[in-house]
Design a protein around this motif. Sequence first.
Motif, short mmCIF file in Angstrom:
data_model
loop_
_atom_site.label_atom_id
_atom_site.label_comp_id
_atom_site.label_asym_id
_atom_site.label_seq_id
_atom_site.Cartn_x
_atom_site.Cartn_y
_atom_site.Cartn_z
N ILE A 90 0.85 -1.20 0.00
CA ILE A 90 0.00 0.00 0.00
C ILE A 90 0.88 1.25 0.00
O ILE A 90 0.66 2.19 -0.77
N ILE A 123 -2.78 -3.47 -6.15
CA ILE A 123 -3.15 -2.21 -5.50
C ILE A 123 -2.89 -1.05 -6.45
O ILE A 123 -3.71 -0.14 -6.60
N ILE A 182 -6.56 -3.94 -2.61
CA ILE A 182 -5.87 -4.36 -1.40
C ILE A 182 -6.32 -5.77 -1.01
O ILE A 182 -5.52 -6.61 -0.61
#
Lengths: 233, 219
Positions: B32, B94, B140
């Motif tokens: 992330i 992501i 995610i």
Amino acid sequence: MLAFFQAEFAPEDTGLIDWEWLGDNFTEDVVPAFFQHIFLCFVSLAIAIAISVPLGILAARYRWLYPPLTAVTGFFYTIPSFSMFTILLFVVGLSVGRTPAVIALVLYSLLVLIRNVVTGLDSVPPETKDAARGMGLTDRQILWRVELPLALPVIVAGMRIAIVTVIGIAVIGAYIGAGGLGDLIFDGITRDFPTLYITGAVLATALAIGADLLFVGAERLMSPWSRRARGAT
Amino acid sequence: MDEFMGVLQRPDFIGNLILHIEYTVLATVLGILIAIPVAVLVHRSNAGSTIAINVGNIGRAVPSLAVLALMFPVFGLGFDSALFALTLLAVPPILINAVVGLRQVSPQILDSAKGMGLSGLQVLTGIQVPIAAPIIFAGIRTSAVLIVASVTLATFIGGGGLGDYIVEGYQRNSTAIALAGALAVAVLAVITEATFAGLQRAFTPKGLRIAQKRGRATK
């Protein structure tokens, strides 16, 4: 359980990649593993398509089928591949080899393929179907001549995701005797011979990326109208 | 069955379970931290977005065992190698979803936000990110589930985790040991999937949820 290569093993320090070994064993070990891998993946994809397309058509027509279908196939998709292989061997009782690998690879492809068949069929504008019906086509003719051709780019997009997933998971399948490029990686690691596992990893990566690009090309080829539309805006 | 329970009660089982979760959390968080800033930087440029999405697509295609095997000669056996490889695997889903999510916010919404006097940063944090949140969370979620599965393979490069039991089970030809590992990983993956599905729903802004329900999701 691991299939060991018969090739001679050079333990002396030859750097990361022993080109001489690679040259000597390329046609004997590397090429067969590569083609085995391709064969395994395409057979699995073909079986998965043969199951998914009819199921997808049914689910697009009878909506109540769709949620349970995605729930079940989504569950398969979530199970980590190494676990899936283990469960197929030890719980279902399959013997080591290609069969459990192909079954696992088919199970992994179902979700993406069915979802894209349904999405593709949904994306056909109702006006188009009305027009086809107005021209006197039967339901079956509409499906084969109008709906499926128009849904094809979306279905091919699903195949693209499926084949890439399958190529990656098939690498792990070598652990249960499925053969293919995973053999090179597992043997290389067990024997602490970088040449072998680097060759396996690089070829598996190249194969996955190659298949991805191939299907992107197919997708473009099958939807010339979208390219025209993109050009127009 | 007794043998199966025996594996679960082994003193090292909890340790490996925690290590497995640790890998997943660390790799996902690192993923992330790498992917979102890159997406924020490139999403405004067409060329930048195309490059990011293509790089992401290629990254997604790379088999996880291949990534792990290729990290092995670089970082050697163990934790660092495994974590680095897992982070590399966590980034692409992501990145793709964040770029797509940020770009699909309709220009009219952005215009009206600017018209209301919001600064660039306010538009990003107050408008774009919340609208893109469901898509970013989907990315995610994909990464997290992929990582739970890939950690299982860390055992091959000496990274530990629950994969240790699967391999031990194969080597000793013991159904109980292999299944203890396999089922634990499977349960972990299903829990991860369910948790993130819940988070994804929780992070969908209320307005967007109502719009989706009425079939008016902005696209």
